[in-house]
Scaffold this active site. Structure first.
Site, PDB file in Angstrom:
ATOM      1  N   TYR A  23     -10.098  24.750  11.864  1.00  0.00           N
ATOM      2  CA  TYR A  23     -10.534  24.988  10.483  1.00  0.00           C
ATOM      3  C   TYR A  23      -9.538  25.770   9.628  1.00  0.00           C
ATOM      4  O   TYR A  23      -9.772  25.959   8.432  1.00  0.00           O
ATOM      5  CB  TYR A  23     -11.890  25.695  10.486  1.00  0.00           C
ATOM      6  CG  TYR A  23     -12.981  24.872  11.140  1.00  0.00           C
ATOM      7  CD1 TYR A  23     -13.350  23.630  10.616  1.00  0.00           C
ATOM      8  CD2 TYR A  23     -13.638  25.309  12.290  1.00  0.00           C
ATOM      9  CE1 TYR A  23     -14.332  22.858  11.210  1.00  0.00           C
ATOM     10  CE2 TYR A  23     -14.632  24.546  12.889  1.00  0.00           C
ATOM     11  CZ  TYR A  23     -14.967  23.320  12.348  1.00  0.00           C
ATOM     12  OH  TYR A  23     -15.947  22.552  12.938  1.00  0.00           O
ATOM     13  N   ASN A  75     -20.149  21.076   1.535  1.00  0.00           N
ATOM     14  CA  ASN A  75     -19.765  21.067   2.950  1.00  0.00           C
ATOM     15  C   ASN A  75     -21.001  21.523   3.722  1.00  0.00           C
ATOM     16  O   ASN A  75     -21.249  22.730   3.859  1.00  0.00           O
ATOM     17  CB  ASN A  75     -18.578  21.976   3.227  1.00  0.00           C
ATOM     18  CG  ASN A  75     -18.110  21.843   4.680  1.00  0.00           C
ATOM     19  OD1 ASN A  75     -18.788  21.221   5.501  1.00  0.00           O
ATOM     20  ND2 ASN A  75     -16.962  22.429   4.993  1.00  0.00           N
ATOM     21  N   HIS A  81     -24.621  16.332  10.175  1.00  0.00           N
ATOM     22  CA  HIS A  81     -24.865  15.365  11.243  1.00  0.00           C
ATOM     23  C   HIS A  81     -26.320  15.330  11.702  1.00  0.00           C
ATOM     24  O   HIS A  81     -26.648  14.597  12.633  1.00  0.00           O
ATOM     25  CB  HIS A  81     -23.948  15.690  12.432  1.00  0.00           C
ATOM     26  CG  HIS A  81     -22.547  16.019  12.010  1.00  0.00           C
ATOM     27  ND1 HIS A  81     -21.733  15.096  11.376  1.00  0.00           N
ATOM     28  CD2 HIS A  81     -21.817  17.159  12.092  1.00  0.00           C
ATOM     29  CE1 HIS A  81     -20.559  15.663  11.108  1.00  0.00           C
ATOM     30  NE2 HIS A  81     -20.594  16.910  11.527  1.00  0.00           N
ATOM     31  N   ASP A  88     -32.138  13.307   1.740  1.00  0.00           N
ATOM     32  CA  ASP A  88     -33.205  13.049   0.767  1.00  0.00           C
ATOM     33  C   ASP A  88     -33.000  13.864  -0.511  1.00  0.00           C
ATOM     34  O   ASP A  88     -33.258  13.362  -1.616  1.00  0.00           O
ATOM     35  CB  ASP A  88     -34.572  13.387   1.380  1.00  0.00           C
ATOM     36  CG  ASP A  88     -35.012  12.387   2.435  1.00  0.00           C
ATOM     37  OD1 ASP A  88     -34.415  11.300   2.530  1.00  0.00           O
ATOM     38  OD2 ASP A  88     -35.970  12.700   3.176  1.00  0.00           O
ATOM     39  N   HIS A 101     -15.221  18.103   3.982  1.00  0.00           N
ATOM     40  CA  HIS A 101     -15.030  18.752   5.273  1.00  0.00           C
ATOM     41  C   HIS A 101     -13.588  19.226   5.390  1.00  0.00           C
ATOM     42  O   HIS A 101     -12.665  18.535   4.926  1.00  0.00           O
ATOM     43  CB  HIS A 101     -15.320  17.792   6.438  1.00  0.00           C
ATOM     44  CG  HIS A 101     -16.722  17.281   6.414  1.00  0.00           C
ATOM     45  ND1 HIS A 101     -17.802  18.049   6.787  1.00  0.00           N
ATOM     46  CD2 HIS A 101     -17.219  16.090   6.015  1.00  0.00           C
ATOM     47  CE1 HIS A 101     -18.903  17.344   6.627  1.00  0.00           C
ATOM     48  NE2 HIS A 101     -18.578  16.152   6.152  1.00  0.00           N
ATOM     49  N   LEU A 102     -13.424  20.344   6.039  1.00  0.00           N
ATOM     50  CA  LEU A 102     -12.071  20.851   6.330  1.00  0.00           C
ATOM     51  C   LEU A 102     -11.390  19.949   7.352  1.00  0.00           C
ATOM     52  O   LEU A 102     -10.242  19.533   7.175  1.00  0.00           O
ATOM     53  CB  LEU A 102     -12.164  22.282   6.877  1.00  0.00           C
ATOM     54  CG  LEU A 102     -12.708  23.306   5.893  1.00  0.00           C
ATOM     55  CD1 LEU A 102     -13.614  24.291   6.601  1.00  0.00           C
ATOM     56  CD2 LEU A 102     -11.586  24.009   5.177  1.00  0.00           C
ATOM     57  N   SER A 103     -12.098  19.692   8.436  1.00  0.00           N
ATOM     58  CA  SER A 103     -11.574  18.829   9.490  1.00  0.00           C
ATOM     59  C   SER A 103     -11.964  17.381   9.188  1.00  0.00           C
ATOM     60  O   SER A 103     -12.722  17.127   8.249  1.00  0.00           O
ATOM     61  CB  SER A 103     -12.158  19.245  10.850  1.00  0.00           C
ATOM     62  OG  SER A 103     -13.561  19.008  10.882  1.00  0.00           O
ATOM     63  N   ARG A 112     -20.224  13.903  15.709  1.00  0.00           N
ATOM     64  CA  ARG A 112     -19.854  14.214  14.317  1.00  0.00           C
ATOM     65  C   ARG A 112     -19.575  12.954  13.495  1.00  0.00           C
ATOM     66  O   ARG A 112     -19.236  13.040  12.321  1.00  0.00           O
ATOM     67  CB  ARG A 112     -18.604  15.108  14.285  1.00  0.00           C
ATOM     68  CG  ARG A 112     -18.793  16.452  14.937  1.00  0.00           C
ATOM     69  CD  ARG A 112     -17.550  17.323  14.798  1.00  0.00           C
ATOM     70  NE  ARG A 112     -17.548  18.354  15.806  1.00  0.00           N
ATOM     71  CZ  ARG A 112     -18.191  19.529  15.699  1.00  0.00           C
ATOM     72  NH1 ARG A 112     -18.849  19.823  14.586  1.00  0.00           N
ATOM     73  NH2 ARG A 112     -18.169  20.412  16.668  1.00  0.00           N
TER      74      ARG A 112
HETATM   75  C1  DQA Z   1     -17.149  20.751   9.106  1.00  0.00           C
HETATM   76  C2  DQA Z   1     -17.227  19.656  10.188  1.00  0.00           C
HETATM   77  C3  DQA Z   1     -18.560  19.695  10.897  1.00  0.00           C
HETATM   78  O1  DQA Z   1     -18.603  18.699  11.913  1.00  0.00           O
HETATM   79  C4  DQA Z   1     -18.776  21.039  11.557  1.00  0.00           C
HETATM   80  O2  DQA Z   1     -20.074  21.109  12.116  1.00  0.00           O
HETATM   81  C5  DQA Z   1     -18.547  22.187  10.636  1.00  0.00           C
HETATM   82  C6  DQA Z   1     -17.441  22.119   9.685  1.00  0.00           C
HETATM   83  C7  DQA Z   1     -15.755  20.793   8.454  1.00  0.00           C
HETATM   84  O3  DQA Z   1     -15.652  21.336   7.352  1.00  0.00           O
HETATM   85  O4  DQA Z   1     -14.769  20.336   9.033  1.00  0.00           O
HETATM   86  O5  DQA Z   1     -19.205  23.208  10.717  1.00  0.00           O
HETATM   87  O6  DQA Z   1     -18.089  20.451   8.089  1.00  0.00           O
END
Ligand code: DQA
Length: 143
Positions: A23, A75, A81, A88, A101-103, A112
């Site tokens: 991250y 985010n 997931h 909704d 998402h960061l990743s 994921r």
């Molecule tokens: C995340 C990716 C998700 O899978 C993970 O549960 C996170 C961070 C991301 O920003 O990469 O908590 O949302």
């Protein structure tokens, strides 16, 4: 001035300390600072929040809608997931929601790979670390 809500889900309060190889080393406050600077340049104001509780995120999506926000950058972290309620809520409001998402979850564990947020969001930006948020803000400005 148009506002953009930036909503962050569980464990993102630990950014900077949490699995930095995945991250990065920026904290959520660092990201807020970058977004403030960029928002200023774009003529937007941001409202940045974080919660570890799913219902807070649902309430804030409703609030963004009631406030007439231009967009929401979301985010949802682990709730991405799992959360039909977030799916909704996004469907229930008229404000466009950008998933961030960061990743890149698609490069990670198979649990994921499904996103309840992505199925309702206008678009998704993932895999660019803190820069994902800046890309999302640029996208929000162009909506
Ligand atoms: C995340 C990716 C998700 O899978 C993970 O549960 C996170 C961070 C991301 O920003 O990469 O908590 O949302």
């Amino acid at each position: 001035m148009d506002s953009v809500f930036v909503l962050n889900g569980p464990n993102l309060n630990l950014l900077g300390l949490r699995e930095p190889a995945i991250y990065g080393s920026d904290t959520l406050d660092d990201i807020a600072g970058m977004l403030e600077d960029r928002a200023h340049a774009l003529g937007l104001e941001i409202d940045m929040r974080q919660s570890n509780h799913e219902g807070h995120l649902v309430d804030w999506l409703h609030e963004a809608n009631a406030a007439g926000a231009k967009a929401v950058i979301l985010n949802a972290a682990g709730f991405t997931h799992t959360s039909v309620a977030l799916h909704d809520a996004i469907k229930a409001i008229s404000v466009p929601v950008i998933e961030v998402h960061l990743s890149n979850p698609h490069r990670r564990e198979s649990f994921r790979h499904n996103s309840f947020v992505g199925g309702a969001a206008i678009g998704t930006i993932a895999g660019f670390g803190a820069f994902s948020y800046l890309l999302a803000l640029d996208a929000a400005a162009r909506l």
